[in-house]
Design an enzyme around this catalytic site. Structure first.
Site, short mmCIF file in Angstrom:
data_model
loop_
_atom_site.label_atom_id
_atom_site.label_comp_id
_atom_site.label_asym_id
_atom_site.label_seq_id
_atom_site.Cartn_x
_atom_site.Cartn_y
_atom_site.Cartn_z
N HIS A 22 27.49 -50.73 -10.64
CA HIS A 22 26.08 -50.38 -10.56
C HIS A 22 25.93 -49.23 -9.57
CE1 HIS A 22 21.69 -51.12 -10.78
NE2 HIS A 22 21.72 -50.66 -9.53
N CYS A 23 25.44 -48.11 -10.04
CA CYS A 23 25.34 -46.91 -9.22
C CYS A 23 23.89 -46.69 -8.81
CB CYS A 23 25.87 -45.69 -9.98
SG CYS A 23 25.85 -44.17 -9.01
N PRO A 24 23.56 -46.84 -7.53
CA PRO A 24 22.17 -46.59 -7.12
C PRO A 24 21.80 -45.12 -7.15
CG PRO A 24 23.55 -47.08 -5.22
CD PRO A 24 24.40 -47.30 -6.42
N GLY B 184 20.49 -44.78 -10.48
CA GLY B 184 19.45 -45.76 -10.77
C GLY B 184 19.70 -46.59 -12.01
#
Length: 488
Positions: A194-196, A199
């Site tokens: 999951h890449c912030p 997003g």
């Protein structure tokens, strides 16, 4: 002019009468048709949707907006303050190449952030119940232990045993290389991470766009940083270093941003290049699931053994369609996905039906025990002759009673009978003969159903307890007691 009329005919307005049925308080013209809802409106995961479900993102989008601001501000300052000077002094191709890189970076970023990463649909309640039954059959009937049985399946992929884990939230066995994202609350196919910064989750359907984004962003960052330094050097040769910084202060800001970001971006691009060449995911590499050497026991079953083939499969293979159909309409008979629960709740849900049956059997047994206990209490009293207790205006005790329907008690007589009251005073001494006996009220010892209608013995026992004047009200009390017992 109308015949026989002196003035012009007035236009009559007719209101249309609605032939459809409607409530008296509702006007037929105010009825509104209920619009069909789309699936993204009731999506169980923690996602945000825009443009009627066309755009899908994670809920935590603050870092994504920071990424946009950094790219737009840095690139905008470069095109506004550095490119005009460089196009004149060096070549006009510099702003052209910079513009191509900028638009490619923005396109891949938005494609990664706004697309479905490969979310797996959750099981419906019927599918979850069927899967629970299959698990119970496979693991055997449990004796109510504290820990649920292990929920895994094993499959063989290219000679390597791979375990499929059960997801208690989505109620499915996750396919190989899939994992559940705790931030988005979805199972993602070929989950990478999951890449912030983008997003969104990075999975099977958007991994190639994520890789092209970080790769092109590393080229753009190096490109801007190199030509900003070139711009400062050319100006410092003409007017000195300090004067060059005063003439182009934006170049200083660009150089600082690019210097601190280029290391992480280039390093991330190199790491994912290694993952693509070995056909691994970030999740698998962090856990150490597979080894790159083919001779070891835990070799990677997904690798083709060739770097070029692995890169072509990851970057040039077909994109699988979305499985959640987020813009589809909800049909009236479409079952909703099963509600998430923890492991113990899911394990105990299979035994709820048997527990309910046991409770019903216990209630029925208690009713029969109470009825059996009440019968000898009523039969232990001496019977009275019907001719001794006959009242004027009342039916004899030997005469069968009219059938009484359960739930509809006979209302007591509103006008008392004077003759019955006179006869009642003659038989009152009968009650003194049985002072030593204890009697139960109908609420404490209700009669069995067989004694409610058509039984002279039931009338004689009940009238001996409460007296002849309350015969009608006694029927009502007896029925109420039975109803209370039945509702336990």
């Amino acid at each position: 002019m109308p015949p026989g009329g002196g003035g012009p005919m007035k236009d009559c307005e007719y209101s249309q009468i609605s032939t459809h049925s409607s409530s008296p308080m509702e006007s037929p013209h105010k009825k509104k048709k209920i619009a069909a809802r789309r699936k993204w409106e009731v999506f169980p995961g923690r996602n945000k949707f825009f443009c009627n479900g066309r755009i899908m993102m994670a809920r935590q989008t603050g870092v994504f907006y920071l990424t946009l601001i950094l790219i737009l501000v840095t690139s905008g300052l470069f095109f506004a303050f550095d490119c005009p000077y460089l196009a004149v002094k060096i070549t006009p191709a510099i702003p052209v190449v910079g513009g191509i890189l900028f638009f490619f970076v923005m396109g891949t970023l938005l494609r990664t952030s706004f697309s479905d990463p490969g979310v797996l649909p959750r099981a419906t309640p019927d599918e979850a119940a069927d899967l629970e039954r299959q698990i119970d059959i496979a693991n055997g009937t449990s004796s109510g232990g504290y820990r649920p049985p292990p929920r895994t399946k094993e499959v063989i992929i290219n000679g390597q045993t791979v375990k499929l884990k059960y997801c208690f939230t989505c109620k499915i066995f996750r396919p190989p290389r899939a994992s559940h994202c705790s931030l988005c609350d979805n199972c993602v196919e070929r989950f990478d991470h999951h890449c912030p910064w983008v997003g969104n989750c990075v999975g099977k359907r958007n991994y190639r766009f994520f890789y092209m984004f970080i790769l092109s962003l590393s080229f753009l960052t190096v490109f801007i940083f190199a030509f900003v330094i070139t711009h400062v050097i050319l100006r410092s040769q003409q007017a000195g270093f300090l004067n060059a910084l005063k003439d182009s202060p934006a170049s200083v800001l660009e150089a600082v941003v690019c210097f601190f970001s280029v290391w992480s971006i280039v390093g991330l691009s190199g790491f994912h290049t290694y993952l693509i060449s070995s056909n691994q995911t970030t999740n698998e590499d962090i856990k150490g699931s597979w080894s790159n050497k083919r001779g070891k026991e835990n070799y990677n079953p997904y690798s083709y053994g060739n770097i070029f083939t692995n890169c072509c499969v990851a970057l040039c293979g077909p994109i699988s369609p979305s499985l959640i159909d987020r813009r589809g309409y909800i049909q009236p008979d479409t079952p909703r996905p099963a509600a998430p629960s923890n492991g113990m709740a899911a394990y105990g849900a299979t035994q709820s039906q048997s527990d309910t049956c046991d409770q019903d059997q216990c209630i029925q047994s208690t009713k029969f025990v109470l009825q059996a206990a009440a019968t000898p209490l009523l039969q232990s009293e001496p019977s009275l002759a019907s001719d001794e207790l006959h009242l004027p205006g009342k039916p004899g005790l030997g005469t069968p009673c009219a059938s009484l329907t359960l739930g509809q008690p006979t209302p007591p007589s509103s006008m008392p009978n004077l003759a019955a009251e006179a006869a009642l005073t003659d038989i009152l001494p009968l009650k003194e003969e049985h002072v030593g006996h204890q009697f139960l009220t109908p609420e404490e010892a209700p009669s069995p159903p067989g004694m409610l209608a058509g039984s002279p013995l039931a009338h004689s026992r009940t009238m001996h307890v409460l007296g002849l004047a309350s015969q009608d009200s006694l029927h009502e009390d007896s029925v109420r007691g039975l109803v209370k017992l039945s509702s336990v």
